[in-house]
Each structure stands twice: as structure tokens, then as C-alpha cells.
Design a protein around this motif. Sequence first.
Motif, PDB file in Angstrom:
ATOM      1  N   UNK A 199     -10.112 -10.804  -6.110  1.00  0.00           N
ATOM      2  CA  UNK A 199     -11.200 -10.936  -5.243  1.00  0.00           C
ATOM      3  C   UNK A 199     -10.773  -9.746  -4.199  1.00  0.00           C
ATOM      4  N   UNK A 200     -11.694  -8.897  -4.117  1.00  0.00           N
ATOM      5  CA  UNK A 200     -11.619  -7.623  -3.160  1.00  0.00           C
ATOM      6  C   UNK A 200     -12.315  -7.821  -1.886  1.00  0.00           C
ATOM      7  N   UNK A 201     -11.888  -8.165  -0.654  1.00  0.00           N
ATOM      8  CA  UNK A 201     -12.750  -8.415   0.586  1.00  0.00           C
ATOM      9  C   UNK A 201     -11.925  -7.955   1.711  1.00  0.00           C
ATOM     10  N   UNK A 202     -12.847  -8.495   2.904  1.00  0.00           N
ATOM     11  CA  UNK A 202     -12.134  -8.167   4.391  1.00  0.00           C
ATOM     12  C   UNK A 202     -11.768  -9.588   4.843  1.00  0.00           C
ATOM     13  N   UNK A 203     -10.463  -9.895   5.491  1.00  0.00           N
ATOM     14  CA  UNK A 203     -10.131 -10.917   6.013  1.00  0.00           C
ATOM     15  C   UNK A 203     -10.890 -10.978   7.310  1.00  0.00           C
ATOM     16  N   UNK A 204     -11.065 -12.510   7.727  1.00  0.00           N
ATOM     17  CA  UNK A 204     -11.602 -12.877   9.013  1.00  0.00           C
ATOM     18  C   UNK A 204     -10.696 -12.573  10.182  1.00  0.00           C
ATOM     19  N   UNK A 205     -11.047 -12.466  11.397  1.00  0.00           N
ATOM     20  CA  UNK A 205     -10.488 -12.191  12.442  1.00  0.00           C
ATOM     21  C   UNK A 205      -9.159 -13.003  12.443  1.00  0.00           C
ATOM     22  N   UNK A 206      -9.175 -14.313  12.242  1.00  0.00           N
ATOM     23  CA  UNK A 206      -8.075 -14.970  12.457  1.00  0.00           C
ATOM     24  C   UNK A 206      -7.031 -14.908  11.382  1.00  0.00           C
ATOM     25  N   UNK A 207      -7.445 -14.135  10.294  1.00  0.00           N
ATOM     26  CA  UNK A 207      -6.571 -13.967   9.118  1.00  0.00           C
ATOM     27  C   UNK A 207      -5.773 -12.533   9.044  1.00  0.00           C
ATOM     28  N   UNK A 208      -6.415 -11.757  10.074  1.00  0.00           N
ATOM     29  CA  UNK A 208      -5.864 -10.420   9.965  1.00  0.00           C
ATOM     30  C   UNK A 208      -4.587 -10.233  10.448  1.00  0.00           C
ATOM     31  N   UNK A 209      -4.173  -9.206  10.165  1.00  0.00           N
ATOM     32  CA  UNK A 209      -2.803  -8.530  10.465  1.00  0.00           C
ATOM     33  C   UNK A 209      -2.603  -8.415  11.901  1.00  0.00           C
ATOM     34  N   UNK A 449      -8.039 -25.908   2.879  1.00  0.00           N
ATOM     35  CA  UNK A 449      -8.358 -24.616   2.540  1.00  0.00           C
ATOM     36  C   UNK A 449      -8.382 -23.681   3.455  1.00  0.00           C
ATOM     37  N   UNK A 450      -7.892 -22.335   3.433  1.00  0.00           N
ATOM     38  CA  UNK A 450      -8.314 -21.304   4.373  1.00  0.00           C
ATOM     39  C   UNK A 450      -9.179 -20.378   3.922  1.00  0.00           C
ATOM     40  N   UNK A 451      -9.841 -19.361   4.832  1.00  0.00           N
ATOM     41  CA  UNK A 451     -10.806 -18.224   4.178  1.00  0.00           C
ATOM     42  C   UNK A 451      -9.750 -17.423   3.831  1.00  0.00           C
ATOM     43  N   UNK A 452      -9.877 -17.078   2.471  1.00  0.00           N
ATOM     44  CA  UNK A 452      -9.116 -15.980   1.733  1.00  0.00           C
ATOM     45  C   UNK A 452      -9.732 -14.510   2.274  1.00  0.00           C
ATOM     46  N   UNK A 453     -10.925 -14.368   1.901  1.00  0.00           N
ATOM     47  CA  UNK A 453     -11.615 -12.997   2.398  1.00  0.00           C
ATOM     48  C   UNK A 453     -13.153 -13.086   2.372  1.00  0.00           C
ATOM     49  N   UNK A 454     -13.663 -11.902   3.061  1.00  0.00           N
ATOM     50  CA  UNK A 454     -15.087 -11.856   2.672  1.00  0.00           C
ATOM     51  C   UNK A 454     -15.329 -11.017   1.585  1.00  0.00           C
ATOM     52  N   UNK A 455     -15.600 -11.427   0.323  1.00  0.00           N
ATOM     53  CA  UNK A 455     -15.537 -10.580  -0.650  1.00  0.00           C
ATOM     54  C   UNK A 455     -16.795  -9.297  -0.585  1.00  0.00           C
ATOM     55  N   UNK A 456     -16.347  -8.179  -1.058  1.00  0.00           N
ATOM     56  CA  UNK A 456     -17.185  -6.974  -1.155  1.00  0.00           C
ATOM     57  C   UNK A 456     -18.501  -7.352  -2.029  1.00  0.00           C
ATOM     58  N   UNK A 457     -18.131  -8.170  -3.287  1.00  0.00           N
ATOM     59  CA  UNK A 457     -19.260  -8.357  -4.148  1.00  0.00           C
ATOM     60  C   UNK A 457     -19.014  -9.710  -4.447  1.00  0.00           C
ATOM     61  N   UNK A 458     -19.613 -10.723  -3.511  1.00  0.00           N
ATOM     62  CA  UNK A 458     -19.603 -12.106  -4.024  1.00  0.00           C
ATOM     63  C   UNK A 458     -20.410 -12.511  -4.973  1.00  0.00           C
ATOM     64  N   UNK A 474     -21.449 -14.386   7.252  1.00  0.00           N
ATOM     65  CA  UNK A 474     -20.655 -14.011   5.955  1.00  0.00           C
ATOM     66  C   UNK A 474     -20.607 -14.888   4.979  1.00  0.00           C
ATOM     67  N   UNK A 475     -20.586 -14.544   3.586  1.00  0.00           N
ATOM     68  CA  UNK A 475     -19.957 -15.242   2.425  1.00  0.00           C
ATOM     69  C   UNK A 475     -18.521 -15.234   2.336  1.00  0.00           C
ATOM     70  N   UNK A 476     -17.929 -16.209   2.466  1.00  0.00           N
ATOM     71  CA  UNK A 476     -16.439 -16.299   2.341  1.00  0.00           C
ATOM     72  C   UNK A 476     -15.825 -16.943   1.124  1.00  0.00           C
ATOM     73  N   UNK A 477     -14.715 -16.611   0.869  1.00  0.00           N
ATOM     74  CA  UNK A 477     -13.901 -17.533  -0.437  1.00  0.00           C
ATOM     75  C   UNK A 477     -12.766 -18.098   0.301  1.00  0.00           C
ATOM     76  N   UNK A 478     -13.004 -19.428   0.044  1.00  0.00           N
ATOM     77  CA  UNK A 478     -12.019 -20.249   0.626  1.00  0.00           C
ATOM     78  C   UNK A 478     -11.267 -20.974  -0.565  1.00  0.00           C
ATOM     79  N   UNK A 479      -9.927 -21.073  -0.171  1.00  0.00           N
ATOM     80  CA  UNK A 479      -8.980 -21.765  -1.035  1.00  0.00           C
ATOM     81  C   UNK A 479      -7.710 -22.181  -0.477  1.00  0.00           C
ATOM     82  N   UNK A 480      -6.864 -23.034  -0.886  1.00  0.00           N
ATOM     83  CA  UNK A 480      -5.738 -23.349  -0.687  1.00  0.00           C
ATOM     84  C   UNK A 480      -4.706 -22.187  -0.963  1.00  0.00           C
ATOM     85  N   UNK A 481      -3.825 -21.938  -0.199  1.00  0.00           N
ATOM     86  CA  UNK A 481      -3.066 -20.746  -0.477  1.00  0.00           C
ATOM     87  C   UNK A 481      -1.604 -20.890  -0.331  1.00  0.00           C
ATOM     88  N   UNK A 482      -0.779 -19.963  -1.356  1.00  0.00           N
ATOM     89  CA  UNK A 482       0.441 -19.804  -1.088  1.00  0.00           C
ATOM     90  C   UNK A 482       1.044 -18.952   0.073  1.00  0.00           C
TER      91      UNK A 482
END
Lengths: 482, 482
Positions: A199-209, A449-458, A474-482
Amino acid sequence: MSKDKQFVTEITPQGEDFSRWYIDVIKKAELMDYSPVRGCIVFRPEGFEIWEHIKDELDRKFKETGHRNAYFPMFIPESFFQKEKEHVEGFNPELPWVTEAGGEKLEERLAIRPTSETIIGHMYSKWIQSYRDLPVLINQWANVVRWEKRTLPFLRTTEFLWQEGHTAHETEEEARQETNAMLDIYTEFAENFLAIPVIVGQKTPSEKFAGAVDTYSIEAMMKDGRAVQAGTSHFLGTNFAVAFDIKFLDRENTQQYAHTTSWGVSTRLLGALIMVHGDDRGLVLPPKVAPTQVIMIPIGPAKTREQVIGRVDELYAELKRAGIRVKVDDRSDVSPGWKFNEYEMRGVPLRLELGPRDMENGQVVLVSRITGEKRIVEQVNLTAEIQRMLVEIQADMLERAKQFRADHSHSVETLDEMKAMMEEKRGFVLAGWCGSEACERQVKEETGATSRNIPFQPAEKKTKCLVCEEKAAHTVVFARAY
Amino acid sequence: MSKDKQFVTEITPQGEDFSRWYIDVIKKAELMDYSPVRGCIVFRPEGFEIWEHIKDELDRKFKETGHRNAYFPMFIPESFFQKEKEHVEGFNPELPWVTEAGGEKLEERLAIRPTSETIIGHMYSKWIQSYRDLPVLINQWANVVRWEKRTLPFLRTTEFLWQEGHTAHETEEEARQETNAMLDIYTEFAENFLAIPVIVGQKTPSEKFAGAVDTYSIEAMMKDGRAVQAGTSHFLGTNFAVAFDIKFLDRENTQQYAHTTSWGVSTRLLGALIMVHGDDRGLVLPPKVAPTQVIMIPIGPAKTREQVIGRVDELYAELKRAGIRVKVDDRSDVSPGWKFNEYEMRGVPLRLELGPRDMENGQVVLVSRITGEKRIVEQVNLTAEIQRMLVEIQADMLERAKQFRADHSHSVETLDEMKAMMEEKRGFVLAGWCGSEACERQVKEETGATSRNIPFQPAEKKTKCLVCEEKAAHTVVFARAY
């Protein structure tokens, strides 16, 4: 090898305990071993070779797109870390410090790089004076260290290997183009080389680098439904340029700050590969990264053995010449059946069996690791048939991973639905989000679950925030993550 | 680029000050830059790409001979260093120590690897149980750190890059064979890839690797007559096997210690390359390692410019397809003459000039970096001619380096002769040596020269020790060394 004879029967089934399955497989397939240093692993040859194939392919793509490799010191003076506020806050808790060297206490502590924006920023400020010096397009293959509390082989280790691209540009537009172009390279690479749909997308502000203006990611789904962030590309704006004084005289002869980017993938890709494709018999490796693509096993009684091995060796030489990564296991002290299990466990995509009957018929038997399908193939067509099957297996693995992800992708309207989903089912959940950090945090606290990203093509556009029910930004993909 | 326009005229001549010449050249050719961390350099793309070609070639040779790559942690627990007595004495003064990490003081300090025998020995003791597990043939490409007092770019830096091979074997004979085989690979590589002739031999006990039974080296002569140890291969006997308990059940079912080896070359090879081949106009790079093998420069007046560049681009595409590393410099804001100097300074082996007259005649002009020879070549034969000239230049560079070494190799009978030789002439000096450390030390103290190695094939056999005049046990090459 002798020690490992019992291994194949000792893999915990995925359904019983996915974490134990993972550790069983990577140990038994000899991909890694634990080291005496906390959280650090040894990449054994079978594991490291997968990384080498990843590296060769990405390096080729980076160079094709005008990047060159360089190498910067791994030590970073403490004062450098203080220059970019978000960066220091993000990384300080994870740094190891060299405080003594050569028998003396150092005047200034040196961090070991967790990433290299700071030291590279410092050097770029020396190299970049004029718009003529831009763009700077540099990549580095290196080891980095982050002192993590919880570690997991490949996916989160104290020391790991990665590449980090660092570029500087005249304009924001150019830097944003670079950020996107590298994300595209990662996406194409994950899908077509690793057979991992993302899934290609943008991180939310809290999850960005820490220090980025915008972070983009590719997110992959593991077979336990959890997510792995498989690669990131950051638009850094002028944040590091201001902190490290990367300025240039532009075409109108005025001083400007450069716009920079950084982007990276790491050895955590090995963890993702294993968790996306593996099954209860062990590893399953896509042909493009498999250290061994074809394992050849001579079969039949002792009296025909020499003859069979002779023919196997001829065919081996032919395949080798064609550039296929092939091995022969002609040991006589273990049975063919034992070998079948062994190489299935090691994830070799294709098995070739040759016995006396096949000799007579001028044939071989090919067995696919993923489907178990057997094909009788004429020896005269062997190379072409194997090349075709390897392509099929690679494509089939991507399709299977896509199907698995489709089967484990969900969509919810409310936090209650999300909670129920996370308890009952595994996977990725699409939901609307208003954009507030508070709502995002509440999802995490209540569902894990955390926000994974805001997909370009949800798959669909959500209209309401799942927590506050305000309008979704935004439409966001959430999931538990490693 | 604009900043560098004055550089070509600013190189200190070798005869005036060789050290300044070296620093001028590596800075101006943009091979490296100093970093803010003491003794650490940045390998800029032009320098790093040389290392990449070295790495690709050696990696291929290692794999052809059955070795596989792996990766071990760079942190080494302090206690590991204590296990091999000579090893700890040799390396302790040069270690940097991580004492804090993740916000806490560590219970046990961690050294950053200066070399990896200890941590690899620890892992091998887990992996090796039976003679069936042997040999283990592993190589690692990695960064290592030695806190040196005096540093010099490439030749002696705090952090550097290298490969370290680590193998374990059933018998002393096999381990000795491995030690020799890797030394042969280094020798062949130095001569045929780097065009650097080397003296192959054994180190004296005082100069051997800390923990080795025997160390072998290849020694190269720089243009100031000083030596660079360009690669080493160590027979470690059972020293590390005993220290780290690397034991196996042999074919007679009894426990034995494994015999181990290690061998390495590092980024100091870049320093050697530059100092062996460079001249007063700058770098001279052997075609096999040159990032750019051919620089194409369109010439002539503005009115034919477009046409000439069009043809240059066609020829560029043809050379590129043939696998030649070629670049075009078609900038119009610097003169052809400036470009000639620039690429000579950067050591590009071959320059191609194309002007309107050449267009008419269907020719190009090729100019060799080492001889300055100009050849008029038909465009229809261009690829083949260039390939031939690159082979000639490579061979010629080796011959020139051999001639230089022959011209600066001497032979003495006494310490007084040696002293005079070191004051009047530069280079390598062959002398007899009784084998005592005292005599060896006296040579060093009185002449500044150290024993480089005991060559396998000395030009002559010496009979008397140059210091004590007792019977010579060995014929030794002495030189001042980097």
C-alpha cells in the motif's frame, strides 16, 4: 548439516503460534543466529545472500536514475544532533554513545549513526555553493544502530543494514519529484522483485520521520495480518538545509536554502519476505531473491547411482551456464525424501528429480515449492522450461500475496467496529480520519492498531472520522504493525 | 564544478612535497573530504566508485573459490577481547568504547570492531561440531575502526572499509593452503587489476597480526619510495580456536580444535593506487578501476557545435552499449583546453576529441593519459580501438610501476650501507637478517625502515645479518612504510 537432520519436523505451525513459526524457520533455514550482543543478529550466508540480491537490484535502479554511492563516517558528534529539534527528539533515546577511545575519554561524545541526515547535511553545506552544484544525488549502503527496547530478528535489530539516499535540489518541486520517484522505485521493486504487494501512501504527522516535512511509505501485510513498513521516502523541505546551512546562489544570484530528501530500505525486508510468503513447511522464496533457485536431487538405487549423477552434473553445468542459481545434493547418507523436506523448508522455488526411469525417457521431474505441482519435462528443453517455471512461480507468489491481502482487508465506519475487527479478524482496516492526533491516538490505545498510511489509491473514500464522527480529512489504513 | 576551475594549476609537484601532492590530488579530484570526526574521511562518489570496482572484482574471486558473504555485529563485548592474549595486547590501545546506549550506562563496555576474529570465533564455536561442518569459508565486507594517533586519508583512517575473510578447517595443511590461496588472489588482483606490482612474502614475528601464527603480505612501492602493505593473509593455527572453543569431532571420532585463517584488504588500496600511478598533473587511474574510462570532448566553433555534439552522442551510445565507462563533457562555458587539464587531473585513462574536421574525415582523436600519445582513429573501428587502447594502458601502467620499483630497489650488506641508502635514495632495500628482534629493532631505530616482509622470491639470497653479521636466517625487504 548433520545437526540439522531433525529440523524439518520441528517447525511450529503458523496457526498455532506465528511468532514461534517465524523464529523456528529463520533459525532452521540458517538465515541468522543470535549474537552475544543484545538485539544484534548474525546474518548467516543463506540470509545474507538474499540481502545481496536485494542490494544488487536496488543499486542498479539507483544508478540508472542518476544516483552515485558514497560513504560517510558512522560517528556523529553530539552537537550535530542538537541542530534539528525534531530529529534530536526522535532519535536521542535510541543512540549508543562512544565516550572513550584510544585509551582516553573523548571531549565530545560520538553517537553511532541511527541515520545520516546530520553528518551528510554538514558535508553538503561544504559542497554546495551554486545552483550548478545541484542536484546532489547520493546513496549510501551502511550499517546503522538504534538501541531498541524490543527486538525481533531482521524486523527490528539494534544494528541493521540499509541504504539511505540523500539528495539536495534547487526547488521544492524537484525535491518532491525525487521523493515520489524513489517511492515508485521501492513500490515496483517490492512487487516485482520480492513479490510483495504494498500500500503506497503518506504517513500521518505523528508517524513521519523525525525532521521530515512529509514521509511516504510502502506497507506490506504479513501472514498474521500485521503490517511491515517496507520502505520510506521523505521530503525534508529546508529543515536540514536550515539546520546545517546548505545554501546556494540561485540563477538570480540570490542565496537560497536547498530542498533535501532522504529515502531508505533496510534488512527488515528479509523479515517481510519470510512473513509474507512462508508456510508451515518453512520458507518460500521468490525466485528472484532465492540463493538457490533450483535444487537437483538424483534418485534411485545404488547400482544406477553413478550414471544418474553423471547426467545430473551435465544438466547442472547447462543450467549454470544459463545463469540459473542451481545446486546439486548428491549425498548418499540422507534419503531423497529427507532432502525434499529439507529444501522445501529452505524455500528453494524449484526441485529437480532425476532417476533411472527418467534417464531412459530423457526426462526430469520438476516440482514447484508453492503448488507442489509436478511436471515431467524433456531434458532437451530443460533450461527454457525451468526459466519459464521460475517466472510463473514469481508471478504466482505475487498473486497469492495479493489475494491474501484482499482477504484480510476490511473497512469500518466506527471505532467500535474497528475494535471488533481487530479482535475477530486480522489484517488492514480502512477508515475515515478527521486529521486530529487525539483521534489517531485513541485508535491506537483502544485497538492496538496504528495508522499505516494515507493511501494514494484507497479502495474507497471515507467521509467520517471513525472516532469523533466529524468530516474525514483522510482515508487511512490502520493495522497492528511490526 | 564552478568552484573547481582553478584546481588544475594548484597541485604541488611530487618532487617538491610528495605529501602535499597527495592531499592536493585527492581533494581536487574529489575522491574524499575531511569529516568533522577526527581521522574519519568521507568517501566521495569519485573515490567510492573506485572502491566499488575493487569490491566487485574481489567479491567475484572470493565466490569463485567457494566463499560466501555474511555479516556479524560490529559491537564486541569487552570480555571477548580478553580471550586471546596477543590479540588484546595488539588491539586494546586502538579501541573505541560504547559505554552508554538507549539512555543507560551499559553493564559491559562494547568495543567497535577493529577486526572480527573474536566475535566470529564465538559464532563458529556454535556452528562447528563435526568434520562434516568444515571447511567454513566466510567473508565479510564491513566498516572497522582503529583509533590511530596519526592519520592519512585512505592509508590510515580511524574508520575504514574492508573485507575480512574468516575460514575454519579440519587440518593445519588445509588452513595453510587457504592462507596461501588467498594471498595468491590478492597478488594477482593487485598486479592485473590495480596495475600494482607487489612483493609477496612472510612478515617477521614482530610485524605479524596480533594472534596469528604466521602473517603473509603483499607490499607495494609508492612513488616516494615508501611501502604500503596492500593486503595480508594470516594462518591463525589453533590460537583463536582454543580461545573461543572451536572444536569438532574428527573422522576418528575424537575432539579436535579447528585451524583458522583470516585475510583482508581495505580502502587503503585507494591510497596505494594514487601514490603508485599519480603524476604532477594529478591522478592516473588504471582503466579497470577508473570510474570514467573515456571522456568525450566535442571541439570546434559555435556554428558546428550542434552537429558535433550530435555525432558525439551517437558514438557515446555505441561505447556505452559495449560496456565502456564513458562520459561526455559538452559544457560550453569552459574551454576544451580547460577540460583536457581537468580530466587529466582526474586520471581518466583516455580522452576522445571530436571536431568538425574529424566529422568530415569520419575520424576521432584519442589521447592516452599516461603517454600523451595521440591516435587518429576511424569512427567505424572506434569501440574496438578504444578497447585495445584501454588494455594497452592497463598493461603499460603495470610495466611502468615495475620499472619504477626496479629503479628504486637496492641491496646492502651492512647497517651503515642501509643508513646511507635511506638517506640518499628512496625505495626498498634487500638485506640479510639473523632472525633476532634486537637486530630488526636496531634497523628501525637507526634508519626509520621497517622489515616489510621476507619475500618468497628475493632477487638474491643474503648470507649475513646486516646488523650483527651473524649468519642470515632470512633475506628481508626493508623500507620506510605508510
